[in-house]
Design an enzyme around this catalytic site. Structure first.
Site, PDB file in Angstrom:
ATOM      1  NE  ARG A   1      -4.293  -1.198  -0.252  1.00 17.19           N
ATOM      2  CZ  ARG A   1      -4.480  -1.881  -1.248  1.00 17.19           C
ATOM      3  NH1 ARG A   1      -3.334  -2.377  -1.981  1.00 17.19           N
ATOM      4  NH2 ARG A   1      -5.407  -2.598  -1.304  1.00 17.19           N
TER       5      ARG A   1
ATOM      6  CD  GLU B   1      -2.018   3.279  -6.292  1.00 13.18           C
ATOM      7  OE1 GLU B   1      -2.783   2.440  -5.994  1.00 13.18           O
ATOM      8  OE2 GLU B   1      -0.814   3.418  -6.584  1.00 13.18           O
TER       9      GLU B   1
ATOM     10  CG  HIS C   1      -2.134  -0.915  -7.506  1.00  8.87           C
ATOM     11  ND1 HIS C   1      -2.475  -0.097  -6.568  1.00  8.87           N
ATOM     12  CD2 HIS C   1      -2.071  -2.287  -6.933  1.00  8.87           C
ATOM     13  CE1 HIS C   1      -2.851  -0.978  -5.458  1.00  8.87           C
ATOM     14  NE2 HIS C   1      -2.521  -2.106  -5.788  1.00  8.87           N
TER      15      HIS C   1
END
Length: 335
Positions: A237, A266, A298
Site C-alpha cells: 500500500r 495514485e 499497481h
C-alpha cells in the site's frame, strides 16, 4: 439474483464471462465506470449485491442509495479494503466481502523479480548499454543474493511466499510481524522490531495492510536506520511509505534504490492513459523521473490467475452470503 458490477476493465472480461457462464441464475449488469455521484444513478431497485474494485473514493450518497435500492452485500474485487467506508456499511446493515487470498504467487514473484533486477544492477547495465558503454567496471559489479539479508515486513500469505523465493535463492531472510507465523519460520527468522530489521537488511519487501499504525511506516527517521545499499520494495500500500522522505533518502544516498508499485495518491492515475504533461502532483512526478526508482502502476497482482480469482471469488462471495452460507472471505462488520 441480480447484481451490479462497476469498474469493469478490459482485462477482466474473460473472467466475468466465465463466471456468468457457470452461474446463469445470476443477472449481472456491468459498467466500466467508477461508482461516482453521476454513475450511482445506475443502481435501481432489484439489485441485491454490488461488486466493485475502486481506488477513487465512493461518495457517501452512493452508499446510502445502496441501502435504498435493497443491496445487501458489498463485494470488493480486492484484498485491501482501506478505500471503502466500512463504518457506513455497518451502519446501513450492508455486509462486506473481499478477496484476501487470490494469488500470493503473483505479487511475490513481482516483488522478487524487481528486487533481483536492481540487486544485480541490471538498470545500471542497461543505462551503459544505451550509451555504447560495454566496459566491465566497479559500478556494475554486483553482490550475489546469497551474500545478502532480505527483510520481510508482514508475513501473511504474500510475505511468506516472497520469503520462500528469496530463501530458495540463498538469501538470509529475516521478518517482522506483530502476529508472527509458525509457518513463516520455515523461510525466515523473526526479529523483534522494524528498526532491527531495517538495520540488518539489504533488501526489504513490504506486505502489510494500510492501517493507522502503519501510516508512513517508512519515514525520514526510519530511513536513517537503513544501510546505504538498501533496496526498498513496496507492492503493498502506498501509504506505508512517506514518498518525499523516500526520495530524499535516495537523493542523499542514504539508500540505494526502490521498487514502488503503489503510490499513496495514485487514485487519479491508476488504470488510465494519462498525459504526463498534465500531472500536477509534484511528488509523483519526482517519483516517476527518479533514476533510482523502478515504478509500476499497481500491477504486481496482475496475472491471469489472480484476475480470475478476484472476479470469481468476489461475485461468488456475494452469491453465497445471499444464500445464507458461511463465507470465509466476509469481513464481519458487526463484531
Amino acid at each position: 439474483m441480480k447484481f451490479i458490477l462497476f469498474n469493469a476493465r478490459e482485462d477482466e472480461k474473460a473472467a466475468i464471462a466465465s463466471y456468468q457462464k457457470e452461474h446463469p441464475e445470476i443477472t449481472l449488469d456491468i459498467y466500466s465506470e467508477d461508482l461516482t455521484e453521476e454513475t450511482m444513478a445506475y443502481m435501481k431497485k432489484g439489485y441485491e449485491a454490488i461488486i466493485v474494485t475502486q481506488v477513487v473514493e465512493i461518495p457517501e450518497a452512493a452508499y446510502r442509495l445502496m441501502k435504498e435500492v435493497g443491496i445487501k452485500v458489498f463485494a470488493a474485487r480486492s484484498a485491501g479494503f482501506d478505500m471503502y467506508n466500512l463504518q457506513l456499511l455497518k451502519e446501513l446493515g450492508i455486509r462486506f466481502t473481499r478477496v484476501p487470498v487470490y494469488s500470493p504467487f503473483a505479487i511475490s514473484e513481482f516483488a522478487f523479480t524487481n528486487a533481483m533486477y536492481l540487486s544485480r544492477d541490471v538498470d545500471l547495465i542497461q543505462n551503459n548499454v544505451e550509451t555504447g558503454d560495454f566496459r566491465l567496471k566497479e559500478s556494475i559489479t554486483s553482490t550475489e543474493i546469497r551474500k545478502k539479508t532480505v527483510g520481510i515486513i508482514g508475513t501473511g500469505n504474500i510475505g511468506r511466499q516472497t520469503a520462500q523465493l528469496f530463501k530458495n535463492s540463498g538469501a538470509n531472510v529475516i521478518g517482522y510481524d506483530i502476529y508472527p507465523s509458525k509457518v513463516a519460520e520455515d523461510f525466515l527468522t523473526y526479529v523483534s522490531s522494524v528498526e532491527e530489521l531495517v538495520e540488518q537488511s539489504d533488501i526489504i519487501s513490504l506486505h502489510v495492510p494500510a492501517t493507522k499504525e502503519n501510516y508512513h511506516l517508512f519515514n525520514k527517521e526510519l530511513f536513517e536506520h537503513a544501510k546505504k545499499n538498501l533496496i526498498l520494495v513496496n507492492t503493498a500500500r502506498g501509504s506505508l511509505v512517506d514518498t518525499t522522505a523516500l526520495l530524499d533518502a535516495l537523493d542523499n544516498q542514504q539508500i540505494r534504490a526502490a521498487v514502488i508499485d503503489t503510490y499513496e495518491f495514485e487514485g487519479p492515475y491508476i488504470n488510465k492513459k494519462v498525459d504526463l504533461e498534465e500531472i500536477t502532483d509534484e511528488v509523483f512526478l519526482r517519483l516517476l523521473k527518479h533514476d533510482r526508482v523502478l515504478y509500476s502502476p499497481h500491477v504486481a497482482f496482475h496475472t491471469h490467475t489472480a484476475l480470475e480469482n478476484l472476479v470469481h471469488i468476489a461475485i461468488d462471495g456475494a452469491r453465497r452470503i445471499l444464500l445464507g452460507e458461511e463465507v470465509e472471505e466476509e469481513l464481519k462488520l458487526d463484531e
